[in-house]
Enzyme design. Structure first.
Site, PDB file in Angstrom:
ATOM      1  N   LYS A   1       0.808  -1.218   0.000  1.00 40.95           N
ATOM      2  CA  LYS A   1       0.000   0.000   0.000  1.00 40.95           C
ATOM      3  C   LYS A   1       0.845   1.274   0.000  1.00 40.95           C
ATOM      4  CE  LYS A   1      -4.050  -2.010   2.268  1.00 40.95           C
ATOM      5  NZ  LYS A   1      -4.938  -1.968   3.447  1.00 40.95           N
TER       6      LYS A   1
ATOM      7  N   LYS B   1      -7.805 -10.308  -6.524  1.00 40.98           N
ATOM      8  CA  LYS B   1      -8.984 -10.421  -5.679  1.00 40.98           C
ATOM      9  C   LYS B   1      -9.874  -9.195  -5.833  1.00 40.98           C
ATOM     10  CE  LYS B   1     -10.238 -11.316  -0.837  1.00 40.98           C
ATOM     11  NZ  LYS B   1      -9.725 -11.485   0.537  1.00 40.98           N
TER      12      LYS B   1
ATOM     13  N   LYS C   1     -12.332  -3.640  -2.373  1.00 40.39           N
ATOM     14  CA  LYS C   1     -13.027  -2.388  -2.088  1.00 40.39           C
ATOM     15  C   LYS C   1     -12.294  -1.200  -2.689  1.00 40.39           C
ATOM     16  CE  LYS C   1     -15.207  -3.372   2.380  1.00 40.39           C
ATOM     17  NZ  LYS C   1     -15.335  -2.831   3.736  1.00 40.39           N
TER      18      LYS C   1
END
Length: 328
Positions: A114, A195, A198
């Site tokens: 991230k 995957k 969100k």
């Protein structure tokens, strides 16, 4: 002898809750509520590790709570609450910060992913596994249902509990990660090698729980497949395989039955049937969600009651921790 276990699960209020969250996690939480003692937490403190518009964060927190209730989380069987409503989470996180070695935190792969090519990442983004450990350990949790991508953080919570117990005496229960089986990894419709997420920048790759029927139909019609023929469960064909897993989970049909159903048929027929199956699967949830959110006072009352139930459990552990380390 009491064989019930305490289960803790947290989910961020991102505003982008999708069918992968439902099929991989939330439906399992709801189905097993009567077997154990459950705490389900909307983790708004985790959400602010990246900038959040304050009004949007409040909106999304309520939305997430409404979706969990609509998906079957019952206040009669589970404690549903908002993380920031129980201040012991933040307080224990600081104490654990003083126990967890920097080397452990530096190995967290999610932070590395991230923070790539970003100079303005917050300390919170680096440190949030310590808060996650506090979330889990506060409630003397036995099991933590997580996706494979969060397993490392539960392992950190285990290591932290063991280190604290060794330093200060037996204090924390050692939690176990529980990885869901079928449906644990629903992949993106636009990129079935990743995957469903969100945080995906591409809306067409994600079926949101509150998507209207026409949006669901369009996304599934455009979902990536391949140029081969035959509707079969073949992991070597990731796009088709992902769509078939979704169909399997929303219909409850067996794999051989599904393959027989689509023998000799093409992607167009299959995608149309899948879209209608997903629309019907989500319809009751969307109806219940509308009912919960139409009565904000009821929703607030459920969350307040949940926090009131969680708070004494958390404070009991926090009191013991502070005694162990010499605080207070």
């Amino acid at each position: 002898m009491d064989t019930r276990k305490r289960i803790f699960s947290g989910i961020q209020p991102s505003g982008n809750t999708h069918i992968g969250n439902l099929l991989g996690a939330i439906r399992h939480w709801a189905a097993r509520q009567t077997e154990n003692d459950n705490l389900f937490c909307v983790v708004d403190l985790h959400a602010i590790t990246v900038y959040q518009d304050p009004a949007e964060l409040k909106k999304h927190t309520r939305e997430m709570a409404g979706l969990l209730l609509a998906a079957g989380i019952s206040p009669q069987h589970s404690i549903l609450f908002v993380q920031s409503h129980v201040s012991a989470h933040a307080e224990l996180a600081w104490i654990l910060n003083c126990v967890i070695p920097m080397g452990w935190m530096s190995r967290m792969t999610q932070y590395k992913e991230k923070s790539k090519n970003r100079e303005n990442v917050s300390v919170g983004l680096f440190d949030y596994p310590a808060l996650m450990a506090a979330d889990i350990l506060l409630y003397q949790t036995h099991q933590v249902p997580v996706g494979e991508d969060q397993k490392q953080h539960v392992e950190l919570a285990r290591d932290t509990a063991q280190r604290f117990n060794n330093l200060f005496g037996e204090t924390f229960t050692i939690p176990e990660p529980v990885i869901a089986g079928n449906g644990a990894r629903i992949m993106g419709l636009d990129d079935p090698t990743k995957k469903m997420s969100k945080s995906s920048p591409r809306a067409e790759g994600v079926i949101l729980l509150l998507d209207p029927p026409d949006a669901i139909r369009t996304k599934i019609r455009r979902a990536k497949t391949d140029s081969l023929s035959g509707i079969v469960f073949d992991e070597g064909r990731p796009g088709l395989y992902n769509l078939l897993v979704i169909y399997e989970l929303v219909t409850g049909l067996g794999r051989s039955e599904i393959e027989d159903r689509f023998t000799g048929k093409g992607y167009g027929v299959f995608k149309n049937e899948l879209a209608e199956a997903v629309v019907e699967y989500l319809r009751p949830l969307q109806t219940r969600y509308a009912e919960f959110t139409a009565d904000p006072a009821r929703l607030d009352s459920i969350l307040a009651e949940g926090a009131a139930k969680a708070r004494p459990l958390a404070e009991q552990t926090l009191k013991l921790v502070k005694e162990r380390v010499g605080l207070g």
